[in-house]
Motif scaffolding. Structure first.
Motif, PDB file in Angstrom:
ATOM      1  N   GLY A   1       0.829  -1.193   0.000  1.00  0.00           N
ATOM      2  CA  GLY A   1       0.000   0.000   0.000  1.00  0.00           C
ATOM      3  C   GLY A   1       0.864   1.245   0.000  1.00  0.00           C
ATOM      4  N   CYS A   2       0.760   2.035  -1.045  1.00  0.00           N
ATOM      5  CA  CYS A   2       1.534   3.285  -1.148  1.00  0.00           C
ATOM      6  C   CYS A   2       0.618   4.495  -0.983  1.00  0.00           C
ATOM      7  CB  CYS A   2       2.259   3.351  -2.489  1.00  0.00           C
ATOM      8  SG  CYS A   2       3.605   2.158  -2.616  1.00  0.00           S
ATOM      9  N   SER A   3      -0.511   4.272  -0.383  1.00  0.00           N
ATOM     10  CA  SER A   3      -1.482   5.340  -0.199  1.00  0.00           C
ATOM     11  C   SER A   3      -0.969   6.404   0.757  1.00  0.00           C
ATOM     12  CB  SER A   3      -2.789   4.763   0.351  1.00  0.00           C
ATOM     13  OG  SER A   3      -3.332   3.804  -0.529  1.00  0.00           O
ATOM     14  N   HIS A   4      -1.422   7.629   0.521  1.00  0.00           N
ATOM     15  CA  HIS A   4      -1.169   8.743   1.435  1.00  0.00           C
ATOM     16  C   HIS A   4      -2.119   9.867   1.046  1.00  0.00           C
ATOM     17  CE1 HIS A   4       0.842  11.929   3.682  1.00  0.00           C
ATOM     18  NE2 HIS A   4       1.435  10.952   4.372  1.00  0.00           N
ATOM     19  N   PRO A   5      -2.608  10.650   2.005  1.00  0.00           N
ATOM     20  CA  PRO A   5      -3.458  11.789   1.627  1.00  0.00           C
ATOM     21  C   PRO A   5      -2.770  12.764   0.679  1.00  0.00           C
ATOM     22  CG  PRO A   5      -3.667  11.339   3.968  1.00  0.00           C
ATOM     23  CD  PRO A   5      -2.555  10.463   3.463  1.00  0.00           C
ATOM     24  N   SER A   6      -1.441  12.834   0.727  1.00  0.00           N
ATOM     25  CA  SER A   6      -0.667  13.686  -0.170  1.00  0.00           C
ATOM     26  C   SER A   6      -0.303  12.917  -1.434  1.00  0.00           C
ATOM     27  CB  SER A   6       0.614  14.168   0.506  1.00  0.00           C
ATOM     28  OG  SER A   6       1.547  14.644  -0.456  1.00  0.00           O
ATOM     29  N   PRO A   7      -0.686  13.401  -2.616  1.00  0.00           N
ATOM     30  CA  PRO A   7      -0.325  12.695  -3.850  1.00  0.00           C
ATOM     31  C   PRO A   7       1.175  12.625  -4.076  1.00  0.00           C
ATOM     32  CG  PRO A   7      -1.297  14.844  -4.339  1.00  0.00           C
ATOM     33  CD  PRO A   7      -1.499  14.602  -2.885  1.00  0.00           C
ATOM     34  N   ILE A   8       1.905  13.641  -3.664  1.00  0.00           N
ATOM     35  CA  ILE A   8       3.361  13.642  -3.858  1.00  0.00           C
ATOM     36  C   ILE A   8       4.011  12.549  -3.016  1.00  0.00           C
ATOM     37  CG2 ILE A   8       5.474  14.965  -3.438  1.00  0.00           C
ATOM     38  CD1 ILE A   8       3.949  17.474  -4.273  1.00  0.00           C
ATOM     39  N   ILE A   9       3.568  12.412  -1.775  1.00  0.00           N
ATOM     40  CA  ILE A   9       4.143  11.369  -0.913  1.00  0.00           C
ATOM     41  C   ILE A   9       3.774   9.984  -1.435  1.00  0.00           C
ATOM     42  CG2 ILE A   9       4.124  10.383   1.401  1.00  0.00           C
ATOM     43  CD1 ILE A   9       3.853  13.197   2.512  1.00  0.00           C
ATOM     44  N   SER A  10       2.544   9.826  -1.909  1.00  0.00           N
ATOM     45  CA  SER A  10       2.143   8.544  -2.492  1.00  0.00           C
ATOM     46  C   SER A  10       3.026   8.199  -3.687  1.00  0.00           C
ATOM     47  CB  SER A  10       0.672   8.599  -2.915  1.00  0.00           C
ATOM     48  OG  SER A  10       0.216   7.328  -3.303  1.00  0.00           O
ATOM     49  N   LEU A  11       3.283   9.179  -4.540  1.00  0.00           N
ATOM     50  CA  LEU A  11       4.141   8.966  -5.700  1.00  0.00           C
ATOM     51  C   LEU A  11       5.562   8.595  -5.277  1.00  0.00           C
ATOM     52  CD1 LEU A  11       4.597   9.093  -8.776  1.00  0.00           C
ATOM     53  CD2 LEU A  11       5.059  11.551  -8.500  1.00  0.00           C
ATOM     54  N   GLU A  12       6.095   9.271  -4.275  1.00  0.00           N
ATOM     55  CA  GLU A  12       7.449   8.975  -3.809  1.00  0.00           C
ATOM     56  C   GLU A  12       7.526   7.578  -3.194  1.00  0.00           C
ATOM     57  OE1 GLU A  12      10.237  10.753  -4.318  1.00  0.00           O
ATOM     58  OE2 GLU A  12       8.944  12.017  -5.564  1.00  0.00           O
ATOM     59  N   ARG A  13       6.456   7.157  -2.545  1.00  0.00           N
ATOM     60  CA  ARG A  13       6.429   5.800  -1.994  1.00  0.00           C
ATOM     61  C   ARG A  13       6.488   4.772  -3.128  1.00  0.00           C
ATOM     62  NH1 ARG A  13       2.251   5.911   3.279  1.00  0.00           N
ATOM     63  NH2 ARG A  13       3.682   7.121   4.582  1.00  0.00           N
ATOM     64  N   ILE A  14       5.747   5.011  -4.194  1.00  0.00           N
ATOM     65  CA  ILE A  14       5.805   4.121  -5.357  1.00  0.00           C
ATOM     66  C   ILE A  14       7.235   4.047  -5.903  1.00  0.00           C
ATOM     67  CG2 ILE A  14       5.141   3.916  -7.800  1.00  0.00           C
ATOM     68  CD1 ILE A  14       2.785   3.117  -6.254  1.00  0.00           C
ATOM     69  N   LYS A  15       7.860   5.196  -6.075  1.00  0.00           N
ATOM     70  CA  LYS A  15       9.215   5.236  -6.645  1.00  0.00           C
ATOM     71  C   LYS A  15      10.200   4.444  -5.797  1.00  0.00           C
ATOM     72  CE  LYS A  15       8.824   9.812  -8.853  1.00  0.00           C
ATOM     73  NZ  LYS A  15       9.302  11.219  -8.805  1.00  0.00           N
ATOM     74  N   ARG A  16      10.064   4.567  -4.462  1.00  0.00           N
ATOM     75  CA  ARG A  16      11.023   3.890  -3.581  1.00  0.00           C
ATOM     76  C   ARG A  16      10.735   2.395  -3.455  1.00  0.00           C
ATOM     77  NH1 ARG A  16       9.650   7.893  -0.116  1.00  0.00           N
ATOM     78  NH2 ARG A  16       9.038   6.397   1.486  1.00  0.00           N
ATOM     79  N   ALA A  17       9.481   1.996  -3.655  1.00  0.00           N
ATOM     80  CA  ALA A  17       9.103   0.592  -3.440  1.00  0.00           C
ATOM     81  C   ALA A  17       9.111  -0.237  -4.716  1.00  0.00           C
ATOM     82  CB  ALA A  17       7.714   0.523  -2.791  1.00  0.00           C
ATOM     83  N   VAL A  18       9.281   0.389  -5.872  1.00  0.00           N
ATOM     84  CA  VAL A  18       9.138  -0.348  -7.131  1.00  0.00           C
ATOM     85  C   VAL A  18      10.179  -1.463  -7.249  1.00  0.00           C
ATOM     86  CG1 VAL A  18      10.607   1.154  -8.553  1.00  0.00           C
ATOM     87  CG2 VAL A  18       8.633  -0.011  -9.581  1.00  0.00           C
ATOM     88  N   HIS A  19      11.353  -1.283  -6.651  1.00  0.00           N
ATOM     89  CA  HIS A  19      12.388  -2.316  -6.742  1.00  0.00           C
ATOM     90  C   HIS A  19      12.029  -3.574  -5.958  1.00  0.00           C
ATOM     91  CE1 HIS A  19      13.455  -0.733  -2.769  1.00  0.00           C
ATOM     92  NE2 HIS A  19      14.185  -1.825  -2.583  1.00  0.00           N
ATOM     93  N   LEU A  20      11.040  -3.481  -5.072  1.00  0.00           N
ATOM     94  CA  LEU A  20      10.615  -4.633  -4.283  1.00  0.00           C
ATOM     95  C   LEU A  20       9.707  -5.571  -5.073  1.00  0.00           C
ATOM     96  CD1 LEU A  20       9.941  -2.810  -0.875  1.00  0.00           C
ATOM     97  CD2 LEU A  20      11.945  -4.178  -1.525  1.00  0.00           C
ATOM     98  N   LYS A  21       9.224  -5.097  -6.215  1.00  0.00           N
ATOM     99  CA  LYS A  21       8.440  -5.898  -7.152  1.00  0.00           C
ATOM    100  C   LYS A  21       7.255  -6.605  -6.487  1.00  0.00           C
ATOM    101  CE  LYS A  21      12.411  -6.741 -10.209  1.00  0.00           C
ATOM    102  NZ  LYS A  21      12.267  -5.412 -10.778  1.00  0.00           N
ATOM    103  N   PRO A  22       6.377  -5.854  -5.840  1.00  0.00           N
ATOM    104  CA  PRO A  22       5.162  -6.475  -5.301  1.00  0.00           C
ATOM    105  C   PRO A  22       4.249  -6.934  -6.428  1.00  0.00           C
ATOM    106  CG  PRO A  22       4.954  -4.101  -5.232  1.00  0.00           C
ATOM    107  CD  PRO A  22       6.374  -4.393  -5.671  1.00  0.00           C
ATOM    108  N   ASP A  23       3.272  -7.745  -6.097  1.00  0.00           N
ATOM    109  CA  ASP A  23       2.299  -8.183  -7.101  1.00  0.00           C
ATOM    110  C   ASP A  23       1.397  -7.034  -7.538  1.00  0.00           C
ATOM    111  OD1 ASP A  23       2.550 -11.257  -7.420  1.00  0.00           O
ATOM    112  OD2 ASP A  23       2.660 -10.930  -5.255  1.00  0.00           O
ATOM    113  N   ALA A  24       1.229  -6.042  -6.677  1.00  0.00           N
ATOM    114  CA  ALA A  24       0.456  -4.843  -7.027  1.00  0.00           C
ATOM    115  C   ALA A  24       0.771  -3.755  -6.018  1.00  0.00           C
ATOM    116  CB  ALA A  24      -1.045  -5.125  -7.050  1.00  0.00           C
TER     117      ALA A  24
END
Length: 312
Positions: free
Chosen positions: A84-107
């Motif tokens: 879950g990369c959710s956050h009330p702030s869209p910028i923080i949500s986007l940064e969470r995606i960028k940092r977690a993409v290398h972990l290769k979750p199923d979604a």
């Protein structure tokens, strides 16, 4: 492992509940034990940082540590997982995606920006940038009723051509009109509903699974319930009705007293007793006292004994 799609995203997915110590720190040792138990229970998948994971109340370093712990354990065990990369702030949500993409979750799971409500054009702009940075990892949109903007069935159709990697949604199942509209406008998506409405959702032909509050109580029984729905739906509906009785008698009163969904989910886990998770939430939110657990557990044993005792 086969890539998740709208077709194969199904079943009983268990949430990580965040263990909060008395000093407001996260107990990562206990969190690791929780993941290990969920893996051993054979649930269809595990997801982090849902509402019960208190995604709204973590530091970014904590988010990274949670995500890395889940990914490492699930990858080793061959367990499907979503971050879950959710956050009330869209910028923080986007940064969470960028940092977690290398972990290769199923979604990846996300919510729409939740402080200033996003209009349709803004929703698409948000999801398109999230999609671009997810590097092909599928997206799931969390849109339960407590979201500031609750989307309607026709809104999901807009995403069909514009956000091709969006494969699933979490929503609250509603009446027959809603079901009919969802079948018309959201047939391209995997639709997940709350666990205590899953059997009814399966019967209506709309539900593909649950990011499950029922799994908070008993992950093993919730998994058995999902399998029962495929073989004897009427029996599953009977058991679900006993769960709904328990919710009406033991959970709704706390909801009416103003306790949040994270508080309710952690209380459910404490009632189930499958892991030593405290009911505590992180400051400034209030939690249901541990002293209330025993009475609710006794009532659960009376109202839904088959579910609580895995007799499914």
């Amino acid at each position: 492992m086969e890539k998740l799609t709208a077709t194969n995203l199904r079943g009983n997915w268990a949430t990580l509940l965040l263990p909060i110590a008395a000093d407001d720190s996260i107990d990562f040792g206990l969190l690791g034990q929780e993941i290990d138990k969920l893996i051993s229970f054979g649930v269809d998948g595990i997801y982090s940082n849902g509402t019960a994971g208190e995604f709204h109340n973590q530091t970014e370093a904590e988010f990274d540590q949670i995500s890395e712990l889940l990914a490492a354990k699930c990858r080793l065990a061959g367990m499907r997982f979503q971050i879950g990369c959710s956050h009330p702030s869209p910028i923080i949500s986007l940064e969470r995606i960028k940092r977690a993409v290398h972990l290769k979750p199923d979604a990846f799971q996300v919510i729409l920006p939740d402080w200033v409500t996003a209009k349709e054009e803004e929703q698409l702009s948000f999801l398109n940038r999230i999609e671009a940075n997810a590097k092909g990892i599928p997206l799931v949109l969390y849109n339960p009723p407590h979201a500031k903007l609750e989307l309607q069935p026709k809104d999901f159709h807009v995403f069909k051509e514009n956000v091709p990697t969006l494969i699933g949604i979490k929503v609250l199942s509603k009446d027959e009109t809603w079901v009919k509209e969802m079948k018309e406008f959201a047939s391209h998506l995997s639709v997940f509903v709350p666990g205590h409405f899953l059997a009814k959702g399966v019967k209506s032909g709309i539900a593909d699974g649950a990011y499950s509050n029922v799994a908070c109580i008993n992950p093993v029984a919730a998994q058995k319930m999902w399998h029962l729905m495929q073989t004897d739906l009427e029996e599953a509906l009977k058991i679900e009705n006993t769960i709904l009785e328990f919710f009406a008698e033991c959970i709704s009163p706390y909801q009416k007293m103003g306790y949040s969904n994270p508080a309710l989910d952690k209380f459910l886990a404490a009632v189930g007793g499958w892991c030593e998770l405290p009911t505590r939430l992180r400051w400034p939110y209030k939690w249901i006292p541990e002293a209330d657990v025993l009475a609710a557990r006794k009532k659960a044993e009376q109202l839904m004994p088959r579910f609580l005792l895995n007799e499914i």
